[in-house]
Design an enzyme around this catalytic site. Sequence first.
Site, mmCIF file in Angstrom:
data_model
loop_
_atom_site.group_PDB
_atom_site.id
_atom_site.type_symbol
_atom_site.label_atom_id
_atom_site.label_comp_id
_atom_site.label_asym_id
_atom_site.label_seq_id
_atom_site.Cartn_x
_atom_site.Cartn_y
_atom_site.Cartn_z
ATOM 1 C CG ASP A 183 0.090 8.384 4.997
ATOM 2 O OD1 ASP A 183 -0.992 8.077 5.543
ATOM 3 O OD2 ASP A 183 0.847 9.278 5.420
ATOM 4 C CD GLU A 201 -8.511 3.078 12.367
ATOM 5 O OE1 GLU A 201 -8.843 3.034 11.179
ATOM 6 O OE2 GLU A 201 -8.314 2.063 13.043
ATOM 7 C CD1 TRP A 202 -3.567 6.605 8.519
ATOM 8 C CD2 TRP A 202 -2.798 5.626 10.377
ATOM 9 N NE1 TRP A 202 -2.979 7.577 9.270
ATOM 10 C CE2 TRP A 202 -2.486 6.995 10.426
ATOM 11 C CE3 TRP A 202 -2.408 4.810 11.445
ATOM 12 C CZ2 TRP A 202 -1.819 7.579 11.491
ATOM 13 C CZ3 TRP A 202 -1.736 5.387 12.511
ATOM 14 C CH2 TRP A 202 -1.442 6.750 12.522
ATOM 15 N N GLY A 203 -7.308 2.521 8.479
ATOM 16 C CA GLY A 203 -7.887 1.190 8.324
ATOM 17 C C GLY A 203 -7.390 0.198 9.360
ATOM 18 C CG ASN A 234 -8.076 -0.241 15.382
ATOM 19 O OD1 ASN A 234 -7.755 -1.155 16.111
ATOM 20 N ND2 ASN A 234 -7.316 0.846 15.215
ATOM 21 C CG ASP A 250 -3.366 11.507 11.011
ATOM 22 O OD1 ASP A 250 -3.523 10.288 10.901
ATOM 23 O OD2 ASP A 250 -2.535 12.145 10.327
HETATM 24 C C1 GLA Z 1 -0.629 10.875 8.452
HETATM 25 C C2 GLA Z 1 -1.817 10.916 7.503
HETATM 26 C C3 GLA Z 1 -1.444 11.747 6.284
HETATM 27 C C4 GLA Z 1 -1.069 13.147 6.709
HETATM 28 C C5 GLA Z 1 0.077 13.090 7.734
HETATM 29 C C6 GLA Z 1 0.341 14.461 8.373
HETATM 30 O O1 GLA Z 1 0.452 10.185 7.914
HETATM 31 O O2 GLA Z 1 -2.202 9.631 7.131
HETATM 32 O O3 GLA Z 1 -2.516 11.783 5.359
HETATM 33 O O4 GLA Z 1 -2.184 13.798 7.241
HETATM 34 O O5 GLA Z 1 -0.227 12.196 8.790
HETATM 35 O O6 GLA Z 1 1.342 14.413 9.324
#
Ligand code: GLA
Length: 392
Positions: free
Chosen positions: A203, A181-183, A185, A148
């Site tokens: 998320d 890394e949620w996109g 960068n 993460d």
């Molecule tokens: C982030 C991630 C999620 C999950 C949580 C856990 O938000 O994007 O998918 O893994 O952390 O804390």
Amino acid sequence: MKRLTLIISIIFIFLGVAAQKFDNLAKKPPMGWNSWNKYGCNVSETLIMGMADAMVSSGMKDAGYEYVVIDDCWQVSRDENGEIVVDKDRFPHGMKYLADYIHSKGLKFGIYSCAGTLTCAGRPAGRGHEFQDALTYARWGVDYLKYDWCNTGTQEPKSSYTTMRDGLYAAHRPIVFSICEWGSNKPWEWAGAVGHLWRTTGDISDSWNSMINIFSLQKDLARYAGPGHWNDPDMLEVGNGGMTTEEYKTHFSLWCILASPLMAGNDIQNMSPETKLILLNREIIALDQDSLGRQGVCWRDNGGYQIWMKTLANNEKAICLLNSSDERKSVLVDFALLAQAKSVRWGISTPLKLENYTVRDLWEHKDLVLKESSMYIDLLPHSVKVYRFLKK
Ligand code: GLA
């Protein structure tokens, strides 16, 4: 100086050999189950073992689901040697025991950590301990690591993830590396050389709006996906209760058209018949797992009505008609035209001749009887129709 060059060369050869072990992983989008969407921090040995049992007894393993992944909150501290400490109350027998149990079922074991100083739930994370943690994971028998991006301060993403990847290489156990890394960068531009999959967005939550919004952000990313490196629009919410059955069918179909990793995120020990029919629809799963590994593309976009196309191996292809609007739609679909269609922008769909193909409805599990090449198709609100052009 010569000695230094020799040492550096040995390190590079060593990492190169280790890298080969990782190159053969995730040739198809990884499939499995992850604890986060349904259970959050409420994870335990009993829960994970139960899910591994259910993966087998529900038929999910036979349908291709493989990884059982514990997300955040299994870790509580580090000991005096810097070793990560498992929550003993929740995992009394430790992680090796759990990994052995999961492996005994013919499944694989995944775990979670984070590139920053603390995980997103505030638990100790990997920063400064990458090589040490990789050795620990290898010793436990970990097969999949989700990594993460919380609490990373000024860290640079590519180098942070590369450090962890090198730790995994050095530990010599092939581990699928899932970059989360949620996109933020543009990981699609650099993560293919670092990990096997990368999150493209923030998320998901268990609602139609969240799901369809995440889906809409995948449109321009098809060219970055392929065997061994996948865009990851986040885990599945199918079966968690916040969407209708029709919406969950749409969610699952769209993820398969995108060649997304398929990580179930529901209670697979207690699935309704409807949820099972979705997660176990092998004809839809086959699109996701197609050996060519092409991500689907949007061929026509009329806002509330879109036509998606996925090129498949063996000169076949799949079509997904999406009604994302709140109204029922009746659309005139010309299958001969769709068979011929190709995406000029991505250049990835081979034009096919309809007479050489059967058109199969992958939710009805029936071949279409076409009197003419066109017919009206009825689409409920928030629904899809998915067809496969199957060679005769
Ligand atoms: C982030 C991630 C999620 C999950 C949580 C856990 O938000 O994007 O998918 O893994 O952390 O804390």
